[in-house]
Design a protein around this motif. Structure first.
Motif: not given
Length: 755
Positions: A97-103
């Motif tokens: 449902e919500t993409s998982i992101r990390t810089p």
């Protein structure tokens, strides 16, 4: 025919297992033979990859790899070089449902290339941020995890004619029954045919996103430019669109005040209506917004409470919980004009694309704000032109003969007690007042000291007199009385001789008193704002509507041909004199006086310091207020006449307010006003307090306090007469002008003087 009926054709002979090198890695084969994969199933997979979204393509590839490796789950980590982040949008066949992101840094992404042929080493060397991302998807109890990097060749715009190899995906296998070598080989063989399609689809998605973003920004531009006529409406629209574009909960917008180097926010999105009317100021270099204003760089904060610049006091006061913040500068062509601060992205953290949107959006904001300010200046110029035309139509020109009559007046202008605080300037004939003003300049040695041309000064005085309207109280006679009191202070307190004021400050003081109510309309600041007058449209945003108009008309009069008697001043003194006139005229607004009262009192009690600029400003403001209220220091018969003029003007405003459908306050309501009570409140809570401060600094001013005290007693004794005649049907104003009031109050005052 092959025994496996599910296969379209038998496995060719070249699809056989090839032993790898000694260190366990797979060597590149110039023939690019398939070692593990079934060509039929790869063809089936490629045939089905017809979707236009990477999410659906990832589902099909995940299912294929999961079946081929007997894994419990497969997912892909997108490595995005442009935004420098890792992102997971699909796990197995489930779209998150919500993409998982990390810089991630560019170096971190590049380091993965080293382990492209060894999944075990890659998993061991992963960046901690990637490990954290994976842990959000896979728990430690799930089982073994194999991670295979996928690399691609790309050309960089900033490195011409050079191909760069960089990782684009990390393919993750959870609890597979196959060994590391098999999984690595399978992934490389599969992506040999699928990677180009995946990357092209990812690029197309980015193109679609950019197109949609451009369309959204164009729609925003149309909306913003429809609000140019009202800056506050424009700011609200900017905040609303910024929230919508980035999916944020709240937005605050600050404009930079270049004169005072503060960020100013009059409207906060999400606050209560009462709070929206409160102007908030923060220093340009303080806090998150201040940092962005000072550096001009965007600030993306993932955890607000851990950031050293975040101030949690506002959260504690409002009950709002700030999680993350995106703060970006708003620029015009050359400089930063403001800062926008977005709080709490609804579906996670603000990402690289939010930053890109914010940067693009800020350009439209800056352009629209600057156009709105220019539009406001054009409106102001039109309003000023209207006022000037109105003023020109209302007043006649000053003739050379009128100037000559003042300059060459044969009269001595030597009235008894002219330099005494007991002198009543209202008793000077109206036609002679310009001559007496010129006389005051002479006696104070201002004409010779500043080499002022007498005819130029006389013309200025005559124009100033014509600048006053024929209203009951705020007319030229009031201006002359105020200027005379300034003359008395300068003479009797020896303000220049003893160093309280400089000669230039004395000049500005006398000019300010003479012009402080020029073109007064006989109505209050509140009335101007309630009636949406031209003056209110010009000055209401700055406050002190009428006082700013008086200042503007003073400068206009000074700039009239043949009126600039300050032309002999040096450039530095000229600018300083205009600044002094501005501060002194604005000080006649009692709202400003009440703000300064405590500081003026402290200055008087601690002792005036001549070298302290703040003390000099407080003293000039105090002297202006005292001059403006000096009618209350005269004898009872005079203060009673002044009261008649004041309440005539008040009741005229009250009548206008009733015609507008508004209920006037009691003081301006001829049916309800209790004149002695209003006068007593004014004298005891305002006037006497101000003059006591003056007498603390200048003990000889105690005579002024004594005069006000006598007038307080007079108004107290008048209440019986008011009560008696009001019962008989007289209005409060009828009582004020009655002979019986004059007679009885005078008798009371005479009894007090008897031993």
């Amino acid at each position: 025919m092959a025994s496996d009926t599910n296969e379209l054709f038998p496995i060719p002979a070249y699809c056989k297992t090839i032993v790898g090198s000694e260190d366990g890695t797979i060597e590149d084969s110039p023939l690019q033979k398939l070692e593990i994969s079934n060509p039929a199933r790869i063809l089936q997979l490629c045939e089905g990859l017809t979707d236009r979204t990477t999410k659906k393509l990832e589902i099909k590839i995940n299912k294929y790899l999961q079946a081929e490796t007997d894994a419990s789950s497969v997912f892909m980590i997108n490595l995005l070089t442009v935004s420098e982040e890792a992102m997971v949008q699909v796990v197995g066949d489930n779209i998150l449902e919500t993409s998982i992101r990390t810089p991630l840094s560019e170096d971190t992404i590049s380091d993965i290339v080293e382990y492209k042929d060894n999944s075990l080493k890659c998993a061991e060397k992963l960046d901690p941020k990637l490990q954290t991302l994976i842990n959000e998807i896979v728990t430690k109890d799930t089982g073994d995890l194999n991670i295979v990097p996928i690399v691609a060749k790309e050309r960089r715009a900033n490195i011409p004619k050079k191909t760069i190899v960089s990782p684009v995906y990390l393919v993750c296998f959870v609890n597979s029954s196959k060994d590391n070598r098999y999984i690595t080989t399978l992934v490389h063989e599969t992506f040999k045919y699928c990677l180009a399609l995946l990357l092209n689809t990812r690029e197309c998605e980015e193109e679609r996103r950019l197109k949609q973003q451009c369309q959204s920004l164009l729609a925003v531009a149309r909306k913003l430019f429809s609000h140019l006529g009202d800056l506050n409406d424009l700011l609200k629209e900017i905040m609303s669109e910024a929230r919508r574009l980035t999916n944020a909960e709240r937005c605050s917008l600050f404009l930079l005040d270049p004169d005072h180097m503060h960020l100013v926010a009059k409207v906060f999105d999400g606050m209560s209506p009462a709070e929206k009317n409160t102007e908030v100021r923060i220093a340009k270099d303080q806090g998150i917004a201040g940092h962005v204003a000072a550096t001009g760089t965007i600030l993306n904060i993932k955890n607000a409470y851990k950031h050293p610049l975040f101030y949690k006091g506002i959260d504690e006061a409002t009950g709002f919980k700030t999680r993350n913040i995106l703060c970006f500068p708003i620029r015009d062509e050359d400089t930063i004009v403001g800062v926008a601060q977005l709080c709490n992205k609804m579906d996670g953290h603000f990402d690289y694309f939010d930053e890109q949107v914010a940067n693009a959006f800020s350009i439209y904001c800056g352009i629209s704000i600057m156009h709105s300010l220019v539009y406001k200046r054009i409106q102001d110029a039109q309003a000023r032109s209207q006022l000037s035309n109105e003023l020109m139509m209302y007043h006649m020109q000053v003739s050379d003969q009128d100037v000559a009559d003042v300059v060459t007046c044969p009269n001595s202008h030597d009235l008894p007690n002219f330099e005494s605080f007991s002198f009543v300037p209202r008793r000077v004939f109206h036609r002679e007042t310009p001559c007496f003003v010129l006389e005051m300049f002479e006696r104070l040695d201002l004409i010779d000291h500043f080499r002022i041309k007498r005819d130029t000064l006389a013309r200025f005085i005559l124009y100033a007199r014509k600048g006053y309207r024929d209203v009951p109280y705020h007319n030229w006679q009031h201006a002359f009385s105020v200027a005379h009191f300034a003359f008395l202070c300068l003479r009797n307190f020896q303000l220049v001789e003893k160093g309280y004021l400089s000669k230039l400050e004395a000049l500005a003081y006398l000019i300010s008193c003479l012009c402080h109510d020029i073109d007064h309309r006989g109505t209050t600041n509140a009335f101007q704002q309630q009636s949406n007058s031209v003056l209110a449209s010009l000055y209401s945003s700055e406050g002190s509507v009428m006082e700013r108009h008086h200042l503007s008309q003073t400068i206009c009069t000074l700039n009239t041909e043949g009126c600039n008697f300050l032309e002999s001043l040096s450039r530095e003194d000229y600018i300083k004199c205009l600044d002094l006139i501005k501060n002194m005229i604005l000080a006649t607004d009692l709202a400003i006086h009440y703000k300064l009262h405590s500081r003026q009192l402290a200055m008087a009690q601690e002792g005036f310091t001549r070298s302290n600029p703040e003390h000099r400003y407080y003293l000039c403001s105090l002297l202006m207020t005292c001059a403006d209220l000096s009618d209350q220091t005269k004898d009872w018969p005079e203060t009673k006449k002044v009261a008649q003029l004041i309440y005539t003007e008040f009741f005229m405003q009250g009548d206008l307010e009733r015609k507008m459908g508004k209920q006037p306050v009691d003081m301006m309501n001829r049916e309800k006003a209790s004149i002695p009570d209003h006068q007593l409140e004014f004298l005891t809570e305002c006037c006497i307090c101000i003059f006591r401060i003056l007498s603390t600094i200048f003990p000889s001013a105690k005579t002024l306090v004594d005069s006000i005290t006598r007038n307080i007693i007079a108004w107290e004794s008048s209440k019986n007469v008011f009560d008696k005649l009001r019962v008989e049907g007289c209005t409060s104003y009828d009582v004020l002008i009655s002979e019986e009031l004059e007679r009885q109050v005078q008798a009371t005052l005479e009894c007090m003087q008897d031993p």
